[in-house]
Every structure is written in C-alpha cells, then in structure tokens.
Design an enzyme around this catalytic site. Sequence first.
Site, short mmCIF file in Angstrom:
data_model
loop_
_atom_site.label_atom_id
_atom_site.label_comp_id
_atom_site.label_asym_id
_atom_site.label_seq_id
_atom_site.Cartn_x
_atom_site.Cartn_y
_atom_site.Cartn_z
N HIS A 8 13.56 -32.00 23.37
CA HIS A 8 14.87 -32.57 23.65
C HIS A 8 15.90 -31.47 23.86
CE1 HIS A 8 16.44 -31.54 19.66
NE2 HIS A 8 15.27 -31.96 19.18
N GLU A 86 10.24 -35.30 15.19
CA GLU A 86 10.20 -33.92 14.72
C GLU A 86 9.67 -33.90 13.29
OE1 GLU A 86 13.61 -31.46 15.25
OE2 GLU A 86 14.11 -32.43 17.13
#
Length: 166
Positions: A8, A86
């Site tokens: 991202h 994550e």
Amino acid sequence: MKLVFLRHGQSTWNMENKFTGWTDVDLSDHGVREAHDAGKVLKSEGYSFDVAYTSVLKRAIRTLWIVLEEMDLMWIPVHCSWKLNERHYGVLQGLNKQATAEKYGDEQVHIWRRSYDIQPPPPIVVTPDSIHAMRISTRTICPQPNPSKIPSTEYFHIGSRHFYPL
C-alpha cells in the site's frame, strides 16, 4: 503466469512514524499519489491482471482501487482476506517508533520488528474492541474470520502461515 506484490501507499501512521499493524488507518495524500503512480507504471509496463487479492485494511483496499482505476481494470474480481493484513504489532500498535526505541532500546525494537520467531508483546488487555481495532467486525465486503483465529500479536513465522491456504 505472473504474480505481482504491491505494498500500500504511505499511510497516515507511516507518515507519523507509528507502528500500524492491524490498525485501520487510511492513506496519506502522498500515499494516494504513490498508488496512482504505481498504477500508471504497471499499465505503461504492459501489466494486466485477471484477479486481485487484498487485505481487509482500508489502506490496502484503497491502494488497490486506485491502481485498478489507473489500469482500467476496475471490473476484475477482488478477493479480501484478513490473512493478507500486515503483521499484527500487538501492544506496539499506535506507538511512535522512535519513542519506542528510546524506551526499550534500538536492539529490542529491531528484534520485535524483524525477528522471524519473536513477536512483540500482546495488548495488555485483550477485549473485543482491541481485537477489532481494525474494524474488521464492520466489514461487509470481506469474509469474516473466525474470532479464535485472530491473533493479538504476530511474528513473521506466524504471519507467513496465514497464506496456507488463502
């Protein structure tokens, strides 16, 4: 077949130098620009995709949306999974990285961040609210995980097991 991994763009907490993990923060303005740039580069290099996978975190989803828009691929199927989130940083989530290093030492923070088999400390009190800090419980576009499978902290070895099977 080609597999492309795309991280991202910069998040608001990346910008503030905070441990982010599963906290569901959005992209910064810079991160939005990075996502547009990534989509343009992928398109100019001739990449095309027939399916996409993303975590359930808005910074990853928004990055994917922007990239697909830049590539004129907004029609492809998108699969969301918390298993692509994550790494969960436990009690470190939300703390400033520099302040944490000053408190615990650079070496300890490096171990927590990069060790394959040592995880950061879990939250002091684990509640449904802290587990769902990433607002996973309000997601309707992504499948809901079994609550017993949601970790309170992770190290790389545990995180890598999420991919089997996705």
